[in-house]
Design an enzyme around this catalytic site. Structure first.
Site, PDB file in Angstrom:
ATOM      1  N   HIS A   1       0.775  -1.279   0.202  1.00 12.47           N
ATOM      2  CA  HIS A   1       0.041   0.325   0.160  1.00 12.47           C
ATOM      3  C   HIS A   1       0.758   1.176  -0.095  1.00 12.47           C
ATOM      4  CE1 HIS A   1      -3.087   2.829   0.770  1.00 12.47           C
ATOM      5  NE2 HIS A   1      -2.662   3.417   1.839  1.00 12.47           N
ATOM      6  N   GLU A   2       1.765   1.305   0.511  1.00 15.58           N
ATOM      7  CA  GLU A   2       2.902   2.563   0.750  1.00 15.58           C
ATOM      8  C   GLU A   2       3.288   2.686  -1.051  1.00 15.58           C
ATOM      9  OE1 GLU A   2       2.341   5.033   3.230  1.00 15.58           O
ATOM     10  OE2 GLU A   2       1.392   2.883   4.614  1.00 15.58           O
TER      11      GLU A   2
ATOM     12  N   HIS B   1       1.447   4.639  -2.475  1.00 14.97           N
ATOM     13  CA  HIS B   1       1.421   5.745  -2.842  1.00 14.97           C
ATOM     14  C   HIS B   1       3.252   6.391  -3.601  1.00 14.97           C
ATOM     15  CE1 HIS B   1      -1.606   6.126  -0.092  1.00 14.97           C
ATOM     16  NE2 HIS B   1      -1.252   6.109   1.189  1.00 14.97           N
TER      17      HIS B   1
END
Length: 226
Positions: free
Chosen positions: A99-100, A103
């Site tokens: 998920h990071e 980004h």
């Protein structure tokens, strides 16, 4: 001001936020007990996805801020992972790490909503700090101009939260796609990844709903005093 019909909805949203937060912790703990078939820890997963996207310049570091403090720093071009995610090789660890990275991919592709969120941050930061004092002072002193300024600043903070929703959902979508495309999770593990990421996204939905309801409350009170 202190007791308003909108408070019923706000308290309901607060309850939703508390429930969502418990779901985040519960799902993370549950799926942290399930080891991923890839047998890679979160740091290795993040590095592999970054390299596959050509983001060799983005670093992956070990954060000392505690569990669920994982984040991507766009200025330093660094993904900081907490100990359970950085060193863990569970479904939860892989999900959060990916998920990071999502980004970081948004940053590299100039994802429009992320760029908008960055532009809104200064005003939102000021709004979240100053608006409560201006609103309370304005209502107590019955100063319409002070209330108006407070509402405008609070609106900036609320808008920031609204824009955050698509940013977070898009990062989760990218995370699942990358994990599947690179063969780091099996078809059976996709469900676990979805559970972890969806629970986290729900916390953003709940907090945004509560902020929007508070803004509506302040606007209604301001209109009633005119």
């Amino acid at each position: 001001m202190f007791f308003h019909p909108m408070d019923i909805l706000i308290f309901a949203a607060l309850g939703l936020a508390m429930w969502a937060q418990s779901k985040v912790k519960g799902n993370f703990e549950k799926w942290s007990q399930v080891q991923a078939s890839a047998r890679m820890n979160g740091a290795q997963v993040a590095r592999r996805i970054l390299d596959a996207e050509g983001l060799h310049h983005v670093q992956v570091t070990h954060s000392k801020q505690g569990a669920l403090s994982d984040h991507y720093d766009p200025k330093a071009k660094t993904i900081r992972l907490s100990d359970p995610v950085h060193n863990g090789n569970s479904i939860s660890s892989l999900s959060v790490a990916a998920h990071e990275v999502g980004h970081a991919i948004q940053d590299s592709t100039n994802y429009s909503m992320l760029l908008l969120r960055h532009k809104l941050f200064p005003a939102a930061n000021i709004g979240s700090q100053m608006a409560p004092f201006l609103l309370i002072g304005g209502f107590l002193l019955e100063m319409a101009n002070l209330i108006t300024v407070g509402i405008i600043l609070f609106s900036a903070a609320v808008l920031f939260q609204v824009v955050t929703l698509p940013v977070e959902y898009d990062a989760s979508r990218r995370a699942k796609n990358q994990l599947v495309q690179l063969g780091m999770i099996s078809n059976q593990e996709v469900r676990g990844v979805g559970k972890v990421l969806n629970a986290a996204a729900l916390t953003y939905v709940a907090s945004t709903l509560m902020a929007v309801l508070q803004l509506i409350k302040f606007i209604m009170i301001a209109r009633s005093q005119r």
